[in-house]
Structure formats: structure tokens, C-alpha cells
Design an enzyme around this catalytic site. Structure first.
Site, short mmCIF file in Angstrom:
data_model
loop_
_atom_site.label_atom_id
_atom_site.label_comp_id
_atom_site.label_asym_id
_atom_site.label_seq_id
_atom_site.Cartn_x
_atom_site.Cartn_y
_atom_site.Cartn_z
N ASP A 197 12.00 -56.99 51.61
CA ASP A 197 12.62 -58.32 51.71
C ASP A 197 12.95 -58.59 53.16
O ASP A 197 13.78 -57.90 53.76
CB ASP A 197 13.88 -58.35 50.84
CG ASP A 197 14.50 -59.74 50.76
OD1 ASP A 197 14.00 -60.65 51.44
OD2 ASP A 197 15.48 -59.89 50.01
N HIS A 199 14.15 -61.58 54.11
CA HIS A 199 15.32 -62.47 54.08
C HIS A 199 15.16 -63.68 54.98
O HIS A 199 16.15 -64.27 55.42
CB HIS A 199 16.57 -61.67 54.48
CG HIS A 199 17.66 -61.75 53.46
ND1 HIS A 199 18.94 -62.17 53.75
CD2 HIS A 199 17.68 -61.43 52.14
CE1 HIS A 199 19.69 -62.12 52.66
NE2 HIS A 199 18.94 -61.67 51.67
N GLU A 223 8.63 -60.13 50.91
CA GLU A 223 9.39 -61.25 50.35
C GLU A 223 9.99 -62.11 51.46
O GLU A 223 10.61 -61.60 52.39
CB GLU A 223 10.50 -60.72 49.45
CG GLU A 223 11.40 -61.81 48.90
CD GLU A 223 12.45 -61.26 47.96
OE1 GLU A 223 13.55 -61.84 47.90
OE2 GLU A 223 12.18 -60.25 47.27
N GLU A 249 12.88 -67.97 46.32
CA GLU A 249 14.29 -67.92 45.95
C GLU A 249 15.08 -69.09 46.50
O GLU A 249 16.13 -69.45 45.95
CB GLU A 249 14.92 -66.61 46.40
CG GLU A 249 15.09 -66.45 47.90
CD GLU A 249 15.71 -65.11 48.25
OE1 GLU A 249 16.92 -65.10 48.58
OE2 GLU A 249 15.02 -64.08 48.18
N ASP A 272 14.50 -68.99 41.06
CA ASP A 272 15.79 -68.49 40.60
C ASP A 272 16.27 -69.38 39.47
O ASP A 272 16.49 -70.58 39.66
CB ASP A 272 16.80 -68.51 41.75
CG ASP A 272 18.08 -67.76 41.42
OD1 ASP A 272 18.62 -68.00 40.31
OD2 ASP A 272 18.54 -66.96 42.24
N HIS A 299 13.76 -64.39 41.12
CA HIS A 299 14.86 -63.94 41.97
C HIS A 299 16.12 -63.80 41.14
O HIS A 299 16.43 -64.65 40.32
CB HIS A 299 15.06 -65.00 43.07
CG HIS A 299 16.17 -64.70 44.01
ND1 HIS A 299 17.33 -65.44 44.07
CD2 HIS A 299 16.29 -63.75 44.98
CE1 HIS A 299 18.12 -64.97 45.01
NE2 HIS A 299 17.53 -63.94 45.58
#
Length: 388
Positions: A197, A199, A223, A249, A272, A299
Site C-alpha cells: 500500500d 497510500h 495499492e 478506496e 469502500d 477497501h
């Protein structure tokens, strides 16, 4: 007709996040539904949005899920946005719970019935303990935490190996990320799936620098390699890397997902269910993705209601891939919400209880009242702000 008589919010402080639980009450004695509308750092705004939307719902047929979703979404001049769609998400989940309870079936039956016998789950380091998940990347500590996940039956896990930093990382940062990823890979062996991830911490160029350095350790997917909102840029990253890219997400609208699919910007979508508009919207996103043969890995770093909702969706969604879970964010999870599905050998099996199969102890929830989430203003060595 089963009429809605009240829409309530119950906020539960859970460390890094406040869980926002939504309870929809009907005029049928004992028939209520529960959903989750958690949106980090926007708790009070979401609670207010649920209150605003409740005026559209009181007195309406609780079983008319699609009609009510359309009313909540299209019945406003300013449509969409993370706060409004999170509020809609929690209400929508509660309506699915009500309808399935009314019919005496688990929600996965209403979501199309079983398309698989079990749903695969993936773990976070530390089981979701935020001090481990978001802590400083360290090869030894990450490797030890990864081994614990594998020992508990998981064959897939996610790590944040890439640090916060400037638009283009330096050689030392790239080398450090490779050392961390390498330590985890050496610890768990070649067959455990490791997702990385980012981010949204890097630019596209920075993502490629990290991707080329980590490729030898076989990431299952990268991700959110860069900030959301520009599918063409993400598509450049996806074409250049030798392993899949995932995102979603922080995408909210159906159009956001359509545009990323059309640009071939990712190999895995991560909507999500607490942000896109609940199961009603997530099913539409899954259907769009199916036309591009793109799987979903929803997510879910959120609370126990969101986790079970996602698991039911996994049982009924053909192009579902794997489900994220946070198991150890707080030690009293099961005191507040009972009925979570046991994870055995990294999988959950179909539940049989009506609705989501959850019971919420409102007294236990009230023991953890709202507290402001920790404010983040993270700076680099030069004092400039960094993306978390």
C-alpha cells in the site's frame, strides 16, 4: 408496508477512527437494521448528513431499497461527495439488513445467492493494530508481524513498505523500502501474497521508482501508488509496472469508477462499501468492473459492521477477489458487535443468521463515546507537508 420510524447514529471511538453506526427503526416490532458510515476525520459531518437524510426516509417503505437510494442520492441539488455518500452508505446497509431480517434470510441470499463456498481474507500487520500498520517501516518488525499473520492462517497480507516523502524519493528511501519488502518476503516465503500500500504518497514517477525496486519480491499488487483523481496518470503507472495496480478506496461516484475502468488504470478495484453508497452502489460498481474483467478487493480498514457487510458481498459477487480486514484495532470489538464471522485458515464461511447476522450492544457502544481523531500534519525534512 414496513415503514421507517427513526434513523439513529451511534458513534464509537475506536482509537484512530470513530465508527459511525447507523440504526434504522421500523414500525414492525423488533425489526431494525444496522449499517456503518465511518469516514475518518469527518465523523460529525457524517452524523449531520445522516440526520439531514432522515427527513427523506421517515414514513417511507423500508423494503424499497433502490427507490430510497435514488431518493437520497438524486433528491438533493448537490449530489455525492464523501460525506453524503458515506451517510447514504450506512443507511443503505441498514435497509438491506432490515429487508433480509424481514424475509428471514442472510443478506447474501438477497445479493444473488452464493457464488463461492468461502470468502478469502487478507490481514494487516499486527492484525490491524494502527501502531504496527502505520508505524515506521522496519524490516525486522514487519517480518515478525507477517509471520504472526501466516501462523494464524492467512496466505495474503498488506504492508506499508513505502515511507512518506517528497515528490521524488531519494535512493536511500527506495533502498529502505526494498529492504523492508525483502525482509517480509524472506520471512513468509514465495507463496504468501504480499500487497504493498503506497497510500497515495508518491507521484507517478516516484511510484515507478519504488515499483522497479520492489518487483523482484513479487508484490501481488501495488495499492494507490499515487493520489486519486487522474486515471490517465495511474494508467501510465499500471502499464509500466510488471505487476498489478489497485485503486478505489478514495473514489466515490459511479462515474469515478467508470472513468478508471475506461482508462485501464488498474487491474483491481477497491471500492469502500462505507463511502460509495452502500451495497446498492457497490453492486453497480462490481457489475461495471465485470464488463472489463476487473476483480474487486473491497477497501475495509473500518469497523466490524463494515467487515461483515463486505463478507456478505463477497459471497454474492462473481468478480470478488479478496477481502481486507482489521482484526485488532481495539481489543473490545466483540463486546460492542456480536456475530462477526470467524476467520479460519484465512477464510470465512457463509453465515445463516438473518440480515447481516449482527447484534449491537448499545450500552457497550456508549462506553466508547466520540473523541476527535488525532489530527495529522506531517512534515518532511524541509518542513513541507507530506501526504499521509
Amino acid at each position: 408496508m414496513t415503514r421507517i420510524t427513526a434513523v439513529e447514529t451511534h458513534v464509537v471511538h475506536a482509537g484512530l477512527r470513530n465508527w459511525v453506526f447507523v440504526k434504522v427503526v421500523t414500525d414492525e416490532p423488533g425489526l431494525v437494521g444496522w449499517g456503518e458510515a465511518t469516514l475518518e476525520w469527518k465523523t460529525r459531518a457524517v452524523v449531520g448528513a445522516v440526520g439531514d437524510l432522515s427527513g427523506l426516509l421517515i414514513g417511507r417503505d423500508a423494503l424499497a431499497i433502490e427507490r430510497l437510494w435514488q431518493t437520497m442520492h438524486r433528491g438533493q441539488f448537490f449530489q455525492g461527495g464523501a460525506v453524503t455518500m458515506s451517510a447514504i452508505s450506512g443507511i443503505d446497509q441498514a435497509l438491506w439488513d432490515i429487508k433480509a431480517r424481514h424475509l428471514g434470510v442472510p443478506c447474501w441470499q438477497l445479493l444473488g445467492g452464493l457464488v463461492r463456498d468461502r470468502v478469502p481474507m487478507y490481514d494487516h500487520l499486527g492484525g490491524g493494530d494502527s501502531s504496527v500498520v502505520y508505524g515506521a517501516a522496519d524490516g525486522k518488525n514487519f517480518a515478525e508481524a507477517a509471520l504472526r499473520s501466516v501462523a494464524e492462517g492467512f496466505t495474503a497480507l498488506k504492508i506499508l513498505a513505502v515511507p512518506m516523502g517528497p515528490a521524488l524519493p531519494g535512493a536511500a528511501a527506495v533502498r529502505r523500502a526494498a529492504e523492508v519488502m525483502g525482509a517480509v518476503r524472506d520471512a513468509v516465503g514465495p507463496d504468501v501474497a504480499i500487497m504493498v500500500d503506497l497510500h497515495g504518497r508518491t507521484t507517478a514517477a516516484g511510484a515507478l521508482m519504488y515499483g522497479r525496486a520492489l518487483a523482484e519480491f513479487d508484490p501481488w499488487f501495488f495499492e494507490e501508488p499515487c493520489q486519486p483523481g487522474n486515471p490517465e496518470v495511474l494508467a501510465e503507472v499500471a502499464r509500466a509496472l510488471p505487476f498489478p495496480v489497485a485503486t478505489g478506496e478514495r473514489l466515490i461516484s459511479l462515474q469515478d469508477f467508470r472513468d478508471h475502468l475506461a482508462a485501464h488504470a488498474c487491474a483491481v478495484l477497491q471500492p469502500d462499501v462505507c463511502h460509495v453508497g452502500g451495497p446498492t452502489a457497490l453492486r453497480k460498481i462490481a457489475a461495471m468492473a465485470e464488463t472489463w474483467n476487473v476483480p474487486l478487493a473491497p477497501h475495509n480498514p473500518l469497523g466490524p459492521i463494515a467487515t461483515v457487510v463486505n463478507q456478505h458481498l463477497g459471497f454474492g459477487t462473481p468478480n470478488f477477489l479478496v477481502q481486507e480486514v482489521m482484526r485488532a484495532d481495539v481489543p473490545w470489538r466483540d463486546e460492542v458487535v456480536q456475530g462477526s464471522l470467524p476467520i479460519v485458515d484465512g477464510h470465512v464461511h457463509p453465515p445463516t443468521a438473518p440480515g447481516w447476522g449482527l447484534d449491537i450492544d448499545e450500552r457497550a457502544a456508549a462506553a466508547h463515546p466520540y473523541k476527535a481523531e488525532p489530527l495529522l500534519e506531517l512534515e518532511g525534512a524541509d518542513g513541507a507537508l507530506l501526504d499521509w
